[in-house]
Scaffold this active site. Structure first.
Site, PDB file in Angstrom:
ATOM      1  N   ARG A 164       0.833  -1.214   0.000  1.00 32.52           N
ATOM      2  CA  ARG A 164       0.000   0.000   0.000  1.00 32.52           C
ATOM      3  C   ARG A 164       0.869   1.266   0.000  1.00 32.52           C
ATOM      4  O   ARG A 164       0.532   2.268   0.619  1.00 32.52           O
ATOM      5  CB  ARG A 164      -0.955   0.042   1.199  1.00 32.52           C
ATOM      6  CG  ARG A 164      -1.959  -1.093   1.261  1.00 32.52           C
ATOM      7  CD  ARG A 164      -2.941  -1.040   0.104  1.00 32.52           C
ATOM      8  NE  ARG A 164      -4.040  -1.976   0.281  1.00 32.52           N
ATOM      9  CZ  ARG A 164      -4.000  -3.270  -0.093  1.00 32.52           C
ATOM     10  NH1 ARG A 164      -2.923  -3.765  -0.693  1.00 32.52           N
ATOM     11  NH2 ARG A 164      -5.046  -4.039   0.099  1.00 32.52           N
ATOM     12  N   SER A 239     -10.619  -0.502   3.120  1.00 30.48           N
ATOM     13  CA  SER A 239      -9.875  -0.583   4.389  1.00 30.48           C
ATOM     14  C   SER A 239      -9.434   0.816   4.795  1.00 30.48           C
ATOM     15  O   SER A 239      -8.764   1.498   4.015  1.00 30.48           O
ATOM     16  CB  SER A 239      -8.625  -1.447   4.233  1.00 30.48           C
ATOM     17  OG  SER A 239      -8.962  -2.740   3.824  1.00 30.48           O
ATOM     18  N   GLU A 335      -4.727   4.054   5.850  1.00 30.87           N
ATOM     19  CA  GLU A 335      -4.446   3.810   4.431  1.00 30.87           C
ATOM     20  C   GLU A 335      -5.028   4.941   3.581  1.00 30.87           C
ATOM     21  O   GLU A 335      -4.462   5.352   2.567  1.00 30.87           O
ATOM     22  CB  GLU A 335      -5.073   2.476   3.998  1.00 30.87           C
ATOM     23  CG  GLU A 335      -4.890   2.188   2.529  1.00 30.87           C
ATOM     24  CD  GLU A 335      -5.750   1.041   2.007  1.00 30.87           C
ATOM     25  OE1 GLU A 335      -5.552  -0.097   2.458  1.00 30.87           O
ATOM     26  OE2 GLU A 335      -6.606   1.295   1.133  1.00 30.87           O
TER      27      GLU A 335
HETATM   28  P1  FAD Z   1      -8.884   8.564  -5.541  1.00 30.71           P
HETATM   29  O1  FAD Z   1      -9.600   8.278  -4.269  1.00 30.71           O
HETATM   30  O2  FAD Z   1      -9.535   9.453  -6.517  1.00 30.71           O
HETATM   31  O3  FAD Z   1      -7.443   9.113  -5.182  1.00 30.71           O
HETATM   32  C1  FAD Z   1      -6.663   8.469  -4.195  1.00 30.71           C
HETATM   33  C2  FAD Z   1      -5.328   9.205  -4.064  1.00 30.71           C
HETATM   34  O4  FAD Z   1      -4.575   9.062  -5.267  1.00 30.71           O
HETATM   35  C3  FAD Z   1      -5.495  10.717  -3.837  1.00 30.71           C
HETATM   36  O5  FAD Z   1      -4.455  11.137  -2.999  1.00 30.71           O
HETATM   37  C4  FAD Z   1      -5.336  11.278  -5.240  1.00 30.71           C
HETATM   38  O6  FAD Z   1      -4.892  12.616  -5.248  1.00 30.71           O
HETATM   39  C5  FAD Z   1      -4.312  10.325  -5.842  1.00 30.71           C
HETATM   40  N1  FAD Z   1      -4.492  10.177  -7.290  1.00 30.71           N
HETATM   41  C6  FAD Z   1      -5.646   9.817  -7.924  1.00 30.71           C
HETATM   42  N2  FAD Z   1      -5.433   9.772  -9.252  1.00 30.71           N
HETATM   43  C7  FAD Z   1      -4.143  10.110  -9.458  1.00 30.71           C
HETATM   44  C8  FAD Z   1      -3.343  10.277 -10.634  1.00 30.71           C
HETATM   45  N3  FAD Z   1      -3.831  10.070 -11.865  1.00 30.71           N
HETATM   46  N4  FAD Z   1      -2.047  10.658 -10.477  1.00 30.71           N
HETATM   47  C9  FAD Z   1      -1.532  10.881  -9.237  1.00 30.71           C
HETATM   48  N5  FAD Z   1      -2.245  10.747  -8.096  1.00 30.71           N
HETATM   49  C10 FAD Z   1      -3.528  10.361  -8.203  1.00 30.71           C
HETATM   50  N6  FAD Z   1      -7.591  -0.740  -2.425  1.00 30.71           N
HETATM   51  C11 FAD Z   1      -6.769  -1.809  -2.534  1.00 30.71           C
HETATM   52  O7  FAD Z   1      -5.544  -1.640  -2.698  1.00 30.71           O
HETATM   53  N7  FAD Z   1      -7.247  -3.072  -2.454  1.00 30.71           N
HETATM   54  C12 FAD Z   1      -8.551  -3.349  -2.281  1.00 30.71           C
HETATM   55  O8  FAD Z   1      -8.937  -4.510  -2.219  1.00 30.71           O
HETATM   56  C13 FAD Z   1      -9.452  -2.253  -2.160  1.00 30.71           C
HETATM   57  N8  FAD Z   1     -10.773  -2.462  -1.952  1.00 30.71           N
HETATM   58  C14 FAD Z   1     -11.618  -1.398  -1.824  1.00 30.71           C
HETATM   59  C15 FAD Z   1     -12.979  -1.666  -1.628  1.00 30.71           C
HETATM   60  C16 FAD Z   1     -13.884  -0.609  -1.511  1.00 30.71           C
HETATM   61  C17 FAD Z   1     -15.339  -0.916  -1.304  1.00 30.71           C
HETATM   62  C18 FAD Z   1     -13.427   0.727  -1.607  1.00 30.71           C
HETATM   63  C19 FAD Z   1     -14.388   1.856  -1.529  1.00 30.71           C
HETATM   64  C20 FAD Z   1     -12.069   0.985  -1.788  1.00 30.71           C
HETATM   65  C21 FAD Z   1     -11.153  -0.072  -1.899  1.00 30.71           C
HETATM   66  N9  FAD Z   1      -9.768   0.143  -2.099  1.00 30.71           N
HETATM   67  C22 FAD Z   1      -8.922  -0.929  -2.239  1.00 30.71           C
HETATM   68  C23 FAD Z   1      -9.223   1.502  -2.122  1.00 30.71           C
HETATM   69  C24 FAD Z   1      -9.320   2.186  -3.513  1.00 30.71           C
HETATM   70  O9  FAD Z   1     -10.274   1.543  -4.320  1.00 30.71           O
HETATM   71  C25 FAD Z   1      -7.978   2.187  -4.230  1.00 30.71           C
HETATM   72  O10 FAD Z   1      -7.013   2.856  -3.452  1.00 30.71           O
HETATM   73  C26 FAD Z   1      -8.078   2.879  -5.608  1.00 30.71           C
HETATM   74  O11 FAD Z   1      -6.878   2.725  -6.308  1.00 30.71           O
HETATM   75  C27 FAD Z   1      -8.400   4.356  -5.507  1.00 30.71           C
HETATM   76  O12 FAD Z   1      -8.680   4.830  -6.812  1.00 30.71           O
HETATM   77  P2  FAD Z   1      -9.429   6.210  -7.054  1.00 30.71           P
HETATM   78  O13 FAD Z   1      -9.351   6.489  -8.507  1.00 30.71           O
HETATM   79  O14 FAD Z   1     -10.773   6.154  -6.465  1.00 30.71           O
HETATM   80  O15 FAD Z   1      -8.491   7.180  -6.238  1.00 30.71           O
HETATM   81  N1  EPU Z   2     -10.878 -10.306  10.245  1.00 31.92           N
HETATM   82  C1  EPU Z   2     -11.536 -10.351  11.454  1.00 31.92           C
HETATM   83  N2  EPU Z   2     -12.522  -9.419  11.663  1.00 31.92           N
HETATM   84  C2  EPU Z   2     -12.866  -8.495  10.737  1.00 31.92           C
HETATM   85  C3  EPU Z   2     -12.173  -8.444   9.517  1.00 31.92           C
HETATM   86  C4  EPU Z   2     -11.164  -9.372   9.290  1.00 31.92           C
HETATM   87  O1  EPU Z   2     -11.256 -11.174  12.317  1.00 31.92           O
HETATM   88  O2  EPU Z   2     -13.778  -7.721  11.003  1.00 31.92           O
HETATM   89  C5  EPU Z   2      -9.849 -11.337   9.984  1.00 31.92           C
HETATM   90  C6  EPU Z   2     -10.351 -12.323   8.918  1.00 31.92           C
HETATM   91  O3  EPU Z   2     -11.106 -13.366   9.480  1.00 31.92           O
HETATM   92  C7  EPU Z   2      -9.041 -12.821   8.321  1.00 31.92           C
HETATM   93  C8  EPU Z   2      -8.124 -11.593   8.423  1.00 31.92           C
HETATM   94  O4  EPU Z   2      -8.693 -10.727   9.412  1.00 31.92           O
HETATM   95  O5  EPU Z   2      -8.510 -13.850   9.096  1.00 31.92           O
HETATM   96  C9  EPU Z   2      -7.953 -10.852   7.099  1.00 31.92           C
HETATM   97  O6  EPU Z   2      -9.241 -10.424   6.634  1.00 31.92           O
HETATM   98  P1  EPU Z   2      -9.584 -10.241   5.062  1.00 31.92           P
HETATM   99  O7  EPU Z   2      -9.155 -11.443   4.306  1.00 31.92           O
HETATM  100  O8  EPU Z   2     -10.988  -9.782   4.973  1.00 31.92           O
HETATM  101  O9  EPU Z   2      -8.601  -9.118   4.557  1.00 31.92           O
HETATM  102  P2  EPU Z   2      -8.071  -7.783   5.240  1.00 31.92           P
HETATM  103  O10 EPU Z   2      -6.672  -8.039   5.715  1.00 31.92           O
HETATM  104  O11 EPU Z   2      -9.040  -7.265   6.234  1.00 31.92           O
HETATM  105  C10 EPU Z   2      -6.923  -6.951   3.065  1.00 31.92           C
HETATM  106  C11 EPU Z   2      -6.817  -5.663   2.320  1.00 31.92           C
HETATM  107  C12 EPU Z   2      -8.027  -5.465   1.434  1.00 31.92           C
HETATM  108  C13 EPU Z   2      -8.094  -6.634   0.457  1.00 31.92           C
HETATM  109  C14 EPU Z   2      -8.201  -7.945   1.244  1.00 31.92           C
HETATM  110  C15 EPU Z   2      -8.144  -9.160   0.346  1.00 31.92           C
HETATM  111  C16 EPU Z   2      -5.467  -4.124   3.598  1.00 31.92           C
HETATM  112  C17 EPU Z   2      -5.423  -2.924   4.451  1.00 31.92           C
HETATM  113  N3  EPU Z   2      -6.671  -4.547   3.230  1.00 31.92           N
HETATM  114  O12 EPU Z   2      -8.033  -6.833   3.969  1.00 31.92           O
HETATM  115  O13 EPU Z   2      -7.861  -4.271   0.701  1.00 31.92           O
HETATM  116  O14 EPU Z   2      -9.203  -6.519  -0.404  1.00 31.92           O
HETATM  117  O15 EPU Z   2      -7.087  -8.035   2.164  1.00 31.92           O
HETATM  118  O16 EPU Z   2      -6.843  -9.297  -0.152  1.00 31.92           O
HETATM  119  O17 EPU Z   2      -4.416  -4.685   3.257  1.00 31.92           O
HETATM  120  C18 EPU Z   2      -8.244  -1.913   0.806  1.00 31.92           C
HETATM  121  O18 EPU Z   2      -7.006  -1.782   0.795  1.00 31.92           O
HETATM  122  O19 EPU Z   2      -9.044  -0.939   0.811  1.00 31.92           O
HETATM  123  C19 EPU Z   2      -8.804  -3.263   0.833  1.00 31.92           C
HETATM  124  C20 EPU Z   2     -10.122  -3.510   0.917  1.00 31.92           C
END
Ligand code: FAD
Ligand code: EPU
Length: 339
Positions: A164, A239, A335
């Site tokens: 991240r 997250s 994050e």
């Molecule tokens: P924005 O929110 O628009 O921007 C985020 C940051 O990046 C800001 O600081 C912005 O200024 C900068 N930025 C945006 N575009 C550019 C650009 N073109 N050049 C330079 N800087 C830029 N993230 C994960 O890693 N793994 C996950 O599994 C994951 N799951 C998610 C689930 C949900 C339901 C939600 C809501 C979010 C999740 N995220 C996850 C976080 C998010 O989706 C990612 O970080 C995504 O890449 C953000 O994209 P965005 O276009 O919405 O960025």
């Molecule tokens: N867990 C709990 N309680 C909770 C949530 C999770 O006990 O409320 C435990 C789960 O049971 C599991 C462990 O924590 O044993 C990990 O949970 P999960 O697999 O749901 O993933 P996470 O670590 O909570 C990360 C990323 C997610 C990504 C998933 C799948 C980060 C900060 N988050 O979540 O990314 O989608 O793994 O790879 O690394 C994001 O970055 O926004 C994001 C959603």
């Protein structure tokens, strides 16, 4: 789109926070972006580029110019029998890129299905899920340097990707606008990754023994949809905190006291803890404070139940952070990008 003054940012952040920007404009090419940056009435303003607004928390109005990235296009740069190099415009919706690649039979991004946001933000925090990060398929990117308007190419090592993390989240923050990203994907002999989390369980449930990249993508979509809230229904930014990387002695201490604690290895002498588990143990899961709360199915996700301010969500995150520190002696790091 014409320049908007005192623009409402609520439609542009998935937390659904009401905040205003001094000015807001869209761009679809490097030249349009340069034009906006050079406009006399805008050139002195601070700038914030946004993709889908899915990783940002507005705790105040933004006294500057918000730039909405709409650079389009998915093109093949080169290919041979085994690999294809694809360039995606920074304004392409990330999940659309993944779906396009899966449909073409190009492997590498399928575990990253359904992550919200746009391509340009993906390198910002080296998005990751289900055992894969974009650095695994990343080749290069082009970004406009705000200091002089030049388009600069960045290779893998220059992006300094980590968990991240990247150059763009640290030293490069607010200095570059990413315009396009190139990925190297497989056309055959795909590296199917089903070892993380419950992908294997999900595939087994469907009696799939030799999964294709489409099967993996479908499984990831099913798992994510079952526990992560849809921002269109419940405001959130995924997250809110990173999973903390701690010295292994700290993880061992927690594991001895709590045998069910998830602990992952994170290089020599270090371990990664599950922040969601730590937060749940502190009693936060499903809790509501005013207009915001902690998601009932995933304690790592803070949610806006409607009408929350960014400051309320920030305060909630502070309380969560303090209780994890007091109970486990572990420091959580946010994050989400905070304005
Ligand atoms: P924005 O929110 O628009 O921007 C985020 C940051 O990046 C800001 O600081 C912005 O200024 C900068 N930025 C945006 N575009 C550019 C650009 N073109 N050049 C330079 N800087 C830029 N993230 C994960 O890693 N793994 C996950 O599994 C994951 N799951 C998610 C689930 C949900 C339901 C939600 C809501 C979010 C999740 N995220 C996850 C976080 C998010 O989706 C990612 O970080 C995504 O890449 C953000 O994209 P965005 O276009 O919405 O960025
Ligand atoms: N867990 C709990 N309680 C909770 C949530 C999770 O006990 O409320 C435990 C789960 O049971 C599991 C462990 O924590 O044993 C990990 O949970 P999960 O697999 O749901 O993933 P996470 O670590 O909570 C990360 C990323 C997610 C990504 C998933 C799948 C980060 C900060 N988050 O979540 O990314 O989608 O793994 O790879 O690394 C994001 O970055 O926004 C994001 C959603």
């Amino acid at each position: 789109m014409p320049l908007l003054r005192h623009a409402d940012l609520q439609p542009y952040n998935t937390f659904g926070i009401a905040a205003k920007a001094e000015a807001l404009a869209r761009f679809a090419t490097a030249d349009e972006l340069r034009g906006l940056l050079a406009a006399p009435e805008l050139s002195a303003m601070q700038r914030l580029v946004l993709g889908g607004g899915s990783n940002i928390l507005f705790t105040r109005d933004f006294d500057g110019l918000v730039l909405l990235n709409e650079v389009p296009g998915i093109t093949v740069v080169r290919e041979d029998e085994d690999h294809v190099e694809v360039r995606a415009g920074a304004g392409v919706v990330w999940h659309h890129l993944v779906m396009h690649c899966v449909a073409q039979g190009w492997g590498g991004l399928e575990n990253l299905s359904l992550i919200p946001g746009k391509v340009g933000a993906a390198p910002m925090q080296n998005i990751g899920a289900y055992g894969v990060e974009i650095k695994d398929s990343f080749v290069s990117l082009e970004a406009l340097r705000l200091a002089d308007g030049e388009v600069v190419n960045f290779g893998l090592s220059e992006c300094a990707f980590g968990y991240r993390e990247s150059f763009f989240k640290r030293e490069g923050r607010d200095r570059f606008i990413i315009l396009s990203v190139n990925f190297r994907l497989t056309k055959r002999a795909h590296r199917i990754r089903t070892d993380y989390g419950n992908i294997a369980d999900e595939l087994a449930r469907q009696y799939i023994t030799q999964p294709t990249i489409k099967d993996v993508s479908d499984a990831v979509i099913a798992i994510r949809s079952s526990k992560l809230p849809d921002p269109a229904v419940l405001g959130n930014a995924g997250s809110f905190f990173k999973n903390p990387v701690v010295e292994s002695t700290v993880a061992e201490r927690i594991k001895v006291a709590n045998p069910s604690a998830p602990v992952y290895s994170a290089g020599p002498g270090h371990s990664k803890l599950a922040a969601g588990w730590l937060i749940e143990q502190c009693g936060w899961k499903g809790k509501r404070l005013g207009h915001c709360g902690v998601h009932e199915k995933q304690a790592l996700v803070l949610v806006n139940h409607g009408g929350a301010t960014g400051a309320e969500i920030w305060d909630l995150s502070d309380q969560v952070l303090r209780s994890v520190r007091e109970r486990f002696g572990v420091e959580l790091e946010r994050e989400v990008n905070v304005v």
